[in-house]
Structures are given as C-alpha cells and as structure tokens.
Design a protein around this motif. Sequence first.
Motif, PDB file in Angstrom:
ATOM      1  N   THR A   1      -7.728  27.429   6.123  1.00 34.21           N
ATOM      2  CA  THR A   1      -8.920  26.945   6.278  1.00 34.21           C
ATOM      3  C   THR A   1      -9.720  26.991   5.050  1.00 34.21           C
ATOM      4  OG1 THR A   1      -8.977  27.789   8.509  1.00 34.21           O
ATOM      5  CG2 THR A   1     -11.135  27.002   7.688  1.00 34.21           C
ATOM      6  N   GLY A   2      -9.625  28.148   4.038  1.00 39.02           N
ATOM      7  CA  GLY A   2     -10.425  28.326   3.106  1.00 39.02           C
ATOM      8  C   GLY A   2      -9.721  28.003   1.767  1.00 39.02           C
ATOM      9  N   PHE A   3      -8.567  27.511   1.678  1.00 39.58           N
ATOM     10  CA  PHE A   3      -7.867  27.102   0.783  1.00 39.58           C
ATOM     11  C   PHE A   3      -8.320  25.853   0.104  1.00 39.58           C
ATOM     12  CE2 PHE A   3      -4.731  30.241   1.873  1.00 39.58           C
ATOM     13  CZ  PHE A   3      -3.837  30.523   0.269  1.00 39.58           C
ATOM     14  N   MET A   4      -8.428  25.678  -1.290  1.00 42.97           N
ATOM     15  CA  MET A   4      -8.554  24.596  -1.928  1.00 42.97           C
ATOM     16  C   MET A   4      -7.425  23.746  -1.867  1.00 42.97           C
ATOM     17  SD  MET A   4     -10.837  25.899  -5.272  1.00 42.97           S
ATOM     18  CE  MET A   4      -9.586  27.389  -5.279  1.00 42.97           C
ATOM     19  N   ARG A   5      -7.433  22.329  -1.961  1.00 42.34           N
ATOM     20  CA  ARG A   5      -6.413  21.700  -1.374  1.00 42.34           C
ATOM     21  C   ARG A   5      -4.963  21.622  -2.220  1.00 42.34           C
ATOM     22  NH1 ARG A   5     -11.029  18.840  -0.489  1.00 42.34           N
ATOM     23  NH2 ARG A   5     -11.547  18.318   1.572  1.00 42.34           N
ATOM     24  N   ALA A   6      -5.435  21.642  -3.709  1.00 46.23           N
ATOM     25  CA  ALA A   6      -4.121  21.720  -4.632  1.00 46.23           C
ATOM     26  C   ALA A   6      -3.359  23.056  -4.452  1.00 46.23           C
ATOM     27  CB  ALA A   6      -4.563  21.223  -5.913  1.00 46.23           C
ATOM     28  N   GLN A   7      -4.009  23.947  -4.156  1.00 45.10           N
ATOM     29  CA  GLN A   7      -3.418  25.170  -4.047  1.00 45.10           C
ATOM     30  C   GLN A   7      -2.553  25.483  -2.889  1.00 45.10           C
ATOM     31  OE1 GLN A   7      -6.429  24.706  -5.404  1.00 45.10           O
ATOM     32  NE2 GLN A   7      -7.025  26.008  -6.981  1.00 45.10           N
ATOM     33  N   LEU A   8      -3.099  24.793  -1.775  1.00 42.66           N
ATOM     34  CA  LEU A   8      -2.577  24.746  -0.552  1.00 42.66           C
ATOM     35  C   LEU A   8      -1.180  23.987  -0.645  1.00 42.66           C
ATOM     36  CD1 LEU A   8      -2.404  25.354   2.551  1.00 42.66           C
ATOM     37  CD2 LEU A   8      -3.955  23.511   3.103  1.00 42.66           C
TER      38      LEU A   8
END
Length: 308
Positions: free
Chosen positions: A96-103
């Motif tokens: 939910t709280g992750f930024m997209r590239a890190q996810l």
Amino acid sequence: MYYKDELDRSDDWGQWDLFISAFNLSDRLSIVFDKVKAEKKCWLVFPEYNFESNELPKDGITISVAKGTEAQQLLPVIDNLSIDVYKSRRICIDATGFMRAQLLFLLAYFKKNHFNVVDVLYCEPGHYSKKENTQFSEGSFYETRQVIGYQGSNSQTQKKDLLIISCGYDSQLISNVCQQYENSVIVPLLGFPSLRADMYQESILQTIALGEPFGSADLREPIFAPASDPFETAHAISTYIRTNDCMNKYEHIYLCPLSTKPQVLGIGLVFLTEYDGQNVSVLYPFRDKYSKETSKGISKIWKYTFEF
C-alpha cells in the motif's frame, strides 16, 4: 500459481514470520500494521516522504532507507533483515505505501532469488483525500528510466516503439512519459473495474477525458483490467501483446506503471514470467518527493499470494 483473497478486519489472518510495510501517514497503513501478526514487523521509511523524527512510528522495527536507486535503497534493507533466511518461510509485504519502482524491485528480487511463496497485501482507500486532484508525487522530475531488474534487450530497426501505460490520477507523470516517448504508439491501460466507481471517473478526468497528458501522441484504444487484480492485469497485457503480434510489430515495448499498486504488481509479474530478456522493459518517471498522506479510510483489504 496465484491466489487472491479479500480479508475481513474481524477475521484471523494467521501469522507470518516477516512482515514489511512502507510507512506514510495514511491510516490504512497503520490499521493493517496493527492487525498483522508476525514474528518480526518492520516499517521502511523512505527519504522521498521527507518525514520529521516526531512523525515516525513508535511500534515495530523502523528502518530508515537511504537515498539512491531502488537497488541502492533496498539491498541494504534486504541484508539488514536477512531476508534470504525467509525463502521457505512465511513472508508478507504490504504494498500500500510502497513507491512503485521499489515495489517492483522487491518483486523481482523474490522471483529471481527463488522464494517459494510471498504474500502481498493491498488496502484500498475509502476515498482519496482530494478526489481527482489528489497528488501522489511532488517535487521535480529528475529522470525517466527503466526500473532495475526490468531492463530489456535492444535491437536497431526502423519500427516504432510501443508504450503501454497504466493510467492513474497523476496526469503530470503520464504527460512526462508521453512527451519523452512521443514517437511511440501509446496504449493506455485503464483500471476497470476500478477500486470504486467514483475513482474510475476521477481517473478518467485526469487522463482520457482531458486528453492533455497524451498531447499529439499516436494514441490507440485502451486495455481494460481490474484495478485491484494483479493477475488479471498481467493476463490482459499478455493477451494484448500476443493478439496484436506486438513482439514482432514493434522495436521495443515499454510498460509504464502509473496506476494502482495491484496493477503495478501485474506489470511486474507479466514482465518477470514472460518477457524478461526480450525487447520489453518497465519504465518509470522518477520524482524526488512523494505525498505523506493521500487517502482516508479503508474500503477493502486484499491478499495476493505469489508462488514462484
């Protein structure tokens, strides 16, 4: 094998060995963190949120992530938590709280390092705080590049590129990518069914209805995939590429995830299972700051189980 389950807050969700969530001020994150039972529960605090020390969580293990690329940020965290120990144990990530590239980087790490099973949670918001005007990213753009772990091969032909871009609320990000790839054929991926009916309308107000983010691009009919389902998103992209012979028709295919986290997971999944090493890449426009709080309340909580 992949499984999708809706979780009820009153049910027993079982227990994991390791639970990781990316911290921000949206209450849907803290509610899930409190509910989850795990031997080790960790908050990741990313520098892009610019938190003050008095804003940080008091419960669980808190890890402050350094600045840098998604690999530079997460590889030290992986070492710190000895995540490889959990390859055959129960591990859960709250996307939910992750930024997209890190996810996406984490998903690739799990896949390429042969983790058995990973559960990923996603908590739908009751509503976004400023409706269609909600801003998820702030600050200046500093680069648009391929996400680490999702770089494709290149060839030199006279064919056009194809850009499949999953569209959310952030029209500025969409516009930035479309301007840089204005000579590509662009296919929007729209979240339909959406998380909520009003969210589909709000997203459209920021993208297709206005038309402005796409400029004068060669824009084609959209792909539709459920905003809450990574597996159907992966299937929709795969079907479109196969049905339209895109691997042969275009020099390079770029997938750009700018919509919900489940669709981000779907884009990562279809790349890792079907297109890794081919003329396909996952592209992302990076900004230096992200909003600390974008939503109010909780609608639904999903658990996605990835068996690698």
